[in-house]
Design an enzyme around this catalytic site. Structure first.
Site, PDB file in Angstrom:
ATOM      1  CG  ASN A   1       1.179   3.659   4.189  1.00 20.61           C
ATOM      2  OD1 ASN A   1      -0.034   3.437   4.202  1.00 20.61           O
ATOM      3  ND2 ASN A   1       1.788   4.392   5.111  1.00 20.61           N
ATOM      4  CD1 TRP A   2      -1.477   2.290  -1.957  1.00 26.44           C
ATOM      5  CD2 TRP A   2      -3.583   1.597  -2.265  1.00 26.44           C
ATOM      6  NE1 TRP A   2      -1.523   1.578  -3.150  1.00 26.44           N
ATOM      7  CE2 TRP A   2      -2.805   1.142  -3.354  1.00 26.44           C
ATOM      8  CE3 TRP A   2      -4.934   1.272  -2.245  1.00 26.44           C
ATOM      9  CZ2 TRP A   2      -3.345   0.397  -4.404  1.00 26.44           C
ATOM     10  CZ3 TRP A   2      -5.481   0.521  -3.290  1.00 26.44           C
ATOM     11  CH2 TRP A   2      -4.684   0.087  -4.365  1.00 26.44           C
ATOM     12  CE  LYS A   3       1.694   7.880   3.903  1.00 28.75           C
ATOM     13  NZ  LYS A   3       2.497   9.078   4.119  1.00 28.75           N
TER      14      LYS A   3
ATOM     15  CD  GLU B   1       7.769   5.720   6.136  1.00 32.07           C
ATOM     16  OE1 GLU B   1       7.616   5.418   4.951  1.00 32.07           O
ATOM     17  OE2 GLU B   1       6.833   6.060   6.872  1.00 32.07           O
TER      18      GLU B   1
ATOM     19  CG  HIS C   1       3.293   5.800   9.034  1.00 34.51           C
ATOM     20  ND1 HIS C   1       3.077   7.163   9.022  1.00 34.51           N
ATOM     21  CD2 HIS C   1       3.822   5.488   7.828  1.00 34.51           C
ATOM     22  CE1 HIS C   1       3.457   7.639   7.851  1.00 34.51           C
ATOM     23  NE2 HIS C   1       3.919   6.653   7.108  1.00 34.51           N
TER      24      HIS C   1
ATOM     25  N   GLY D   1       4.609   6.026  -0.122  1.00 30.07           N
ATOM     26  CA  GLY D   1       3.274   6.549   0.078  1.00 30.07           C
ATOM     27  C   GLY D   1       2.649   6.979  -1.237  1.00 30.07           C
ATOM     28  N   GLY D   2       2.704   8.270  -1.512  1.00 27.73           N
ATOM     29  CA  GLY D   2       2.007   8.829  -2.669  1.00 27.73           C
ATOM     30  C   GLY D   2       2.277   8.109  -3.982  1.00 27.73           C
TER      31      GLY D   2
ATOM     32  CD  GLU E   1       1.255   9.867   7.431  1.00 30.89           C
ATOM     33  OE1 GLU E   1       0.479   8.945   7.108  1.00 30.89           O
ATOM     34  OE2 GLU E   1       2.073  10.378   6.642  1.00 30.89           O
TER      35      GLU E   1
ATOM     36  CB  SER F   1       9.795  12.292  -0.954  1.00 34.23           C
ATOM     37  OG  SER F   1       8.910  13.151  -0.240  1.00 34.23           O
TER      38      SER F   1
ATOM     39  N   GLY G   1       5.880  12.903   2.191  1.00 31.35           N
ATOM     40  CA  GLY G   1       4.909  13.711   1.464  1.00 31.35           C
ATOM     41  C   GLY G   1       5.376  15.109   1.119  1.00 31.35           C
TER      42      GLY G   1
HETATM   43  P1  13P Z   1       5.445   9.495   0.703  1.00 28.08           P
HETATM   44  O1  13P Z   1       6.069   8.442  -0.179  1.00 28.08           O
HETATM   45  O2  13P Z   1       4.129  10.010   0.171  1.00 28.08           O
HETATM   46  O3  13P Z   1       6.416  10.558   1.074  1.00 28.08           O
HETATM   47  O4  13P Z   1       5.042   8.746   2.075  1.00 28.08           O
HETATM   48  C1  13P Z   1       5.984   7.959   2.713  1.00 28.08           C
HETATM   49  C2  13P Z   1       5.304   7.215   3.776  1.00 28.08           C
HETATM   50  O5  13P Z   1       4.896   7.763   4.795  1.00 28.08           O
HETATM   51  C3  13P Z   1       5.098   5.767   3.573  1.00 28.08           C
HETATM   52  O6  13P Z   1       4.694   5.139   4.740  1.00 28.08           O
END
Ligand code: 13P
Length: 249
Positions: A11-13, A164, A94, A229-230, A96, A208, A170
């Site tokens: 997920n590149w957000k 999640e 998600h 994510g990251g 967010e 993470s 993050g």
């Molecule tokens: P991180 O891997 O950056 O913690 O993000 C997880 C996430 O929200 C994937 O959707």
């Protein structure tokens, strides 16, 4: 029933411009895998990503969709529009989105149903906050979110669940393997109780995930992949995570 392949999803957000598509080239160079690999880039990059991959074995998905098929919803995208440009998946619910856009379980369920109608696989996210974990509510919160966010008509083929924990996203912090196992077992039991093919739904862990902890997480029962994510932004990080998932078979 054949269980769908394990899934390594990125997920590149709200990260990346056209230049970021070079990371896909690097991932493609690593060749075919047993597990499925998915990238969910920002909406601006979905079509160029599909073109760049050109059937090369990485799936592309959106990060959200509207529940309606079309209409006066400025700034939103429908599931049909995502499918039109080659997306196979869409993330819904998600944390967010739940926080930034006040999406509740009913809204998430409607989005997942819209995704199904458009032929997309919905990745439905659930997860507790740190305060909820500290007060012992985790399993109740997860059960409530799962029941409310997964629509009737969900199957192992059209729906993936991502656990999640909000406090792990993050932050570099992850639950213990026992904590992940406990939640994934609860998710599995709830899906089996509700859906005839509940045993086949893929359950992803997210929060993470890194090359250094991926193998340990993928060894946990009922973990069928990850939503990253990251560490999905660079092939140098995501590639080893994909390899770790492949290694568990
Ligand atoms: P991180 O891997 O950056 O913690 O993000 C997880 C996430 O929200 C994937 O959707």
């Amino acid at each position: 029933m054949n269980k769908p392949r394990k899934l390594a999803a990125g997920n590149w957000k709200m990260n990346g411009t056209l230049a970021a598509l070079a990371e896909l080239d690097a991932l493609l160079e690593e060749g075919d895998r047993d597990c499925e690999v998915l990238i969910c880039p920002p909406a601006t990059l979905i079509h160029p990503a599909v073109a760049r991959i050109a059937g090369g074995g990485i799936a592309v998905g959106g990060q959200d969709c509207h529940a309606a098929e079309s209409g006066a919803h400025t700034g939103d995208l429908s599931a049909a529009q995502l499918a039109d440009v080659g997306a196979d998946y869409v993330i819904v619910g998600h944390s967010e989105r739940r926080t930034d856009h006040a999406e509740d379980d009913g809204a998430v369920s409607a989005k997942a149903a819209a995704a199904h109608k458009a032929g997309l696989t919905a990745i439905v996210c659930v997860g507790e906050t740190e305060a909820q974990r500290d007060s012992g509510e985790t399993l109740d919160v997860i059960a409530r979110q799962l029941a409310g966010s997964v629509p009737e008509g969900a199957t192992a083929g059209n729906t993936v669940i991502a656990y999640e924990p909000v406090w792990a996203i993050g932050t570099g912090r992850t639950p213990t393997t026992d904590q992940i196992a406990e939640v994934h077992a609860a998710l599995r039991n709830a899906l089996v109780a509700r859906f005839a093919d509940g045993a086949g739904f893929r359950l992803l862990y997210g929060g993470s995930v890194k090359p250094s902890n991926a193998a340990e997480i993928f060894a946990i029962a009922n973990v069928d992949g990850a939503l990253v994510g990251g560490a999905s932004l660079k092939a140098a990080d995501f590639g080893p995570i994909v390899a770790a998932l492949d290694a568990v078979g």
